[in-house]
Write an enzyme that holds these catalytic residues in place. Structure first.
Site, mmCIF file in Angstrom:
data_model
loop_
_atom_site.group_PDB
_atom_site.id
_atom_site.type_symbol
_atom_site.label_atom_id
_atom_site.label_comp_id
_atom_site.label_asym_id
_atom_site.label_seq_id
_atom_site.Cartn_x
_atom_site.Cartn_y
_atom_site.Cartn_z
ATOM 1 N N ASP A 183 3.288 -4.002 8.235
ATOM 2 C CA ASP A 183 2.067 -3.224 8.086
ATOM 3 C C ASP A 183 0.906 -4.174 8.381
ATOM 4 O O ASP A 183 0.582 -5.046 7.568
ATOM 5 C CB ASP A 183 2.024 -2.684 6.649
ATOM 6 C CG ASP A 183 0.698 -2.043 6.295
ATOM 7 O OD1 ASP A 183 -0.268 -2.165 7.085
ATOM 8 O OD2 ASP A 183 0.607 -1.439 5.214
ATOM 9 N N LYS B 204 -10.336 -0.075 10.815
ATOM 10 C CA LYS B 204 -10.529 -1.286 10.003
ATOM 11 C C LYS B 204 -10.932 -2.472 10.873
ATOM 12 O O LYS B 204 -11.105 -3.579 10.389
ATOM 13 C CB LYS B 204 -9.249 -1.605 9.230
ATOM 14 C CG LYS B 204 -8.910 -0.553 8.167
ATOM 15 C CD LYS B 204 -7.742 -0.989 7.342
ATOM 16 C CE LYS B 204 -7.123 0.151 6.550
ATOM 17 N NZ LYS B 204 -7.868 0.494 5.340
ATOM 18 N N GLN C 265 -4.252 -4.725 7.451
ATOM 19 C CA GLN C 265 -5.240 -5.690 6.953
ATOM 20 C C GLN C 265 -5.173 -7.029 7.687
ATOM 21 O O GLN C 265 -5.956 -7.929 7.371
ATOM 22 C CB GLN C 265 -5.026 -5.940 5.449
ATOM 23 C CG GLN C 265 -5.254 -4.735 4.565
ATOM 24 C CD GLN C 265 -6.715 -4.283 4.534
ATOM 25 O OE1 GLN C 265 -7.626 -4.985 4.951
ATOM 26 N NE2 GLN C 265 -6.939 -3.077 4.049
ATOM 27 N N CYS D 263 -4.852 2.409 -3.578
ATOM 28 C CA CYS D 263 -3.586 2.922 -3.001
ATOM 29 C C CYS D 263 -2.443 1.938 -3.211
ATOM 30 O O CYS D 263 -1.559 1.790 -2.342
ATOM 31 C CB CYS D 263 -3.718 3.237 -1.514
ATOM 32 S SG CYS D 263 -4.950 4.472 -1.161
ATOM 33 N N HIS E 195 0.880 -1.178 0.000
ATOM 34 C CA HIS E 195 0.000 0.000 0.000
ATOM 35 C C HIS E 195 0.917 1.228 0.000
ATOM 36 O O HIS E 195 2.024 1.179 0.542
ATOM 37 C CB HIS E 195 -0.823 -0.058 1.297
ATOM 38 C CG HIS E 195 -1.903 0.959 1.416
ATOM 39 N ND1 HIS E 195 -1.657 2.271 1.740
ATOM 40 C CD2 HIS E 195 -3.249 0.849 1.291
ATOM 41 C CE1 HIS E 195 -2.803 2.932 1.807
ATOM 42 N NE2 HIS E 195 -3.784 2.088 1.534
HETATM 43 N N1 PLP Z 1 -1.692 -0.593 4.679
HETATM 44 C C1 PLP Z 1 -2.630 -1.350 4.114
HETATM 45 C C2 PLP Z 1 -2.273 -2.731 3.658
HETATM 46 C C3 PLP Z 1 -3.920 -0.849 3.959
HETATM 47 O O1 PLP Z 1 -4.858 -1.593 3.367
HETATM 48 C C4 PLP Z 1 -4.211 0.455 4.398
HETATM 49 C C5 PLP Z 1 -5.551 1.033 4.190
HETATM 50 O O2 PLP Z 1 -6.286 0.672 3.338
HETATM 51 C C6 PLP Z 1 -3.193 1.188 4.992
HETATM 52 C C7 PLP Z 1 -1.947 0.647 5.124
HETATM 53 C C8 PLP Z 1 -3.435 2.579 5.478
HETATM 54 O O3 PLP Z 1 -4.314 2.583 6.547
HETATM 55 P P1 PLP Z 1 -4.862 3.964 7.104
HETATM 56 O O4 PLP Z 1 -5.558 4.622 5.946
HETATM 57 O O5 PLP Z 1 -5.787 3.554 8.191
HETATM 58 O O6 PLP Z 1 -3.686 4.732 7.539
#
Ligand code: PLP
Length: 415
Positions: A198, A224, A201, A364, A121
């Protein structure tokens, strides 16, 4: 087992969209919130709204106590050794930026290497690009194969004594791939690098134990996982946090301020300058209570079964290409696909008319899509409240999409 009446806990799912029941298939973007979380937010503002770590009156003490209790709850949820290893942030994005800024600026030097993957992401890519540009460091990328699985032999080739950090997603938000964190962390540590995962998810969808994973940093977002937006956290081993300089400067992160210099509090407070997002951090604990009441293993199992059902049902849709692995042991509840010749935005718009909410675009993850050879995809993603009926509605919706966009027969001349 997920309780049969679980959907009753989510008021938003009772709504109609375009006169049809709302079918929410975008939980990877943000989850829906159970009633008890919504009520807990109202209770905070109605009953004990006050700033934390400051006042010595009753409601300020209650707010502080609940804020710290929530930190302890997040710590226990991911099996951190102690609550002080959890720093509240706004989100996963801010959590990763905190590490890139505070840890990265003192630990990354010219010529150092940071290993990422091609499935990240943008949250776990752009902060490292910014750091690498500032420090003249190099980014390297682990590729994934046609099944959306990381190529670990390539990973081993990328590691060297120059590698200072390996940062990767636990579960891909596009492919659904669940990466082998333990194995990857062991290899990184053998090369002398730290590991950031990260967990945006993964934490919402499966049991997570940061000690067992063997990583050094783990980022997650409350929104989430049935919690409010605007709250997230970075977990790191205490010694690492202790050695890191602050991220932001300001009130409440200090021990002593003089006009020319300042000494800082111990972690986690050193990293929480200013008034934090009190309400949302506190209410995150209610979301965790809710999820634990159902059980993270049960949630993972439910999503596994639903993903199996979706993969089999979607396979019958003519012209569909489904991305990612068919191995459900290494795949979470995210199914991205392409419907030949029809732009994902058109797919999503027609589905919206049917009351079905999916995500369309690059989610993203532009480099990931480029690697798949498409500009965008349509994504259905699940949570504990998603059902086979939702998937059936999606399949019917895609039939409508195909009817709307199928080539019209040419008019018969002379008619
Ligand atoms: N990393 C992953 C794999 C994600 O799916 C997301 C959000 O969709 C993020 C990071 C970013 O999360 P946030 O928008 O809550 O900062």
């Amino acid at each position: 087992m997920i309780p049969a009446n679980v959907r009753d806990n989510f008021p938003i799912l009772k709504q109609k969209m375009n006169g049809k029941p709302l079918i929410y298939l975008d939980s990877a973007a943000t989850s829906q919130k159970p009633k008890r979380v919504i009520e807990a937010l109202v209770r905070y503002y109605q009953e004990y709204n006050a700033n934390v770590h400051r006042g010595i009156y009753r409601i300020a003490e209650e707010a502080t106590q609940r804020y710290e209790a929530s930190r302890a709850k997040v710590a226990a949820f991911i099996n951190a050794r102690r609550p002080e290893e959890v720093v509240f942030t706004r989100s996963t994005t801010e959590a990763i930026n905190l590490v890139a800024y505070a840890w990265g600026r003192v630990n990354i030097r010219e010529g150092d290497e940071i290993v990422l993957t091609e499935m990240e992401h943008h949250s776990n890519l752009v902060p490292w690009q910014l750091l690498a540009a500032e420090k003249r460091a190099k980014l390297k990328f682990i590729p994934f194969d046609s099944q959306g699985v990381l190529q670990l032999d390539e990973y081993e080739r990328l590691l060297s004594e120059r590698t200072k950090l390996v940062a990767f997603t636990h579960q891909s938000n596009v492919l659904g791939t669940i990466n082998p964190v333990n194995e990857m962390a062991r290899k990184a540590h053998a090369a002398g690098a730290l590991v950031l995962v990260d967990g945006a998810q993964s934490a919402p969808h499966m049991p997570v134990d940061v000690q067992d994973l063997g990583v050094d940093f783990f980022a997650l977002s409350a929104h989430k996982m049935c919690g409010p937006t605007g709250a997230g956290a970075i977990w790191a081993r205490y010694e690492i946090l202790d050695a890191m300089p602050p991220f932001h400067g300001g009130g409440e992160m200090i021990m002593l301020v003089q006009l020319d210099k300042t000494t800082y509090k111990d972690p986690p407070y050193k990293f929480e300058a200013g008034t934090p997002n009190i309400a949302d951090c506190i209410v995150w604990a209610d979301a965790i209570d809710y999820l634990q009441g159902i059980g993270m293993a049960a949630i993972r199992e439910h999503e596994k079964q639903l993903t199996a059902y979706t993969l089999s049902q979607l396979s019958d849709v003519p012209g569909i290409t489904i991305f990612g692995s068919r191995n459900l042991e290494h795949r979470g509840g995210v199914v991205s696909f392409e419907l030949d010749g029809i732009h994902p935005h058109d797919v999503a718009q027609v589905l919206d008319q049917e009351g079905i909410a999916v995500r369309a675009g690059h989610h993203c993850a532009q480099p990931l899509h480029r690697r798949l050879g498409v500009a965008a995809s349509t994504r259905a993603s699940f949570y504990l409240y998603s059902t086979e009926q939702d998937v059936d509605a999606l399949v019917r919706g895609l039939q409508v999409v195909r009817r709307v966009f199928s080539p019209k027969p040419a008019p018969v001349s002379g008619a």
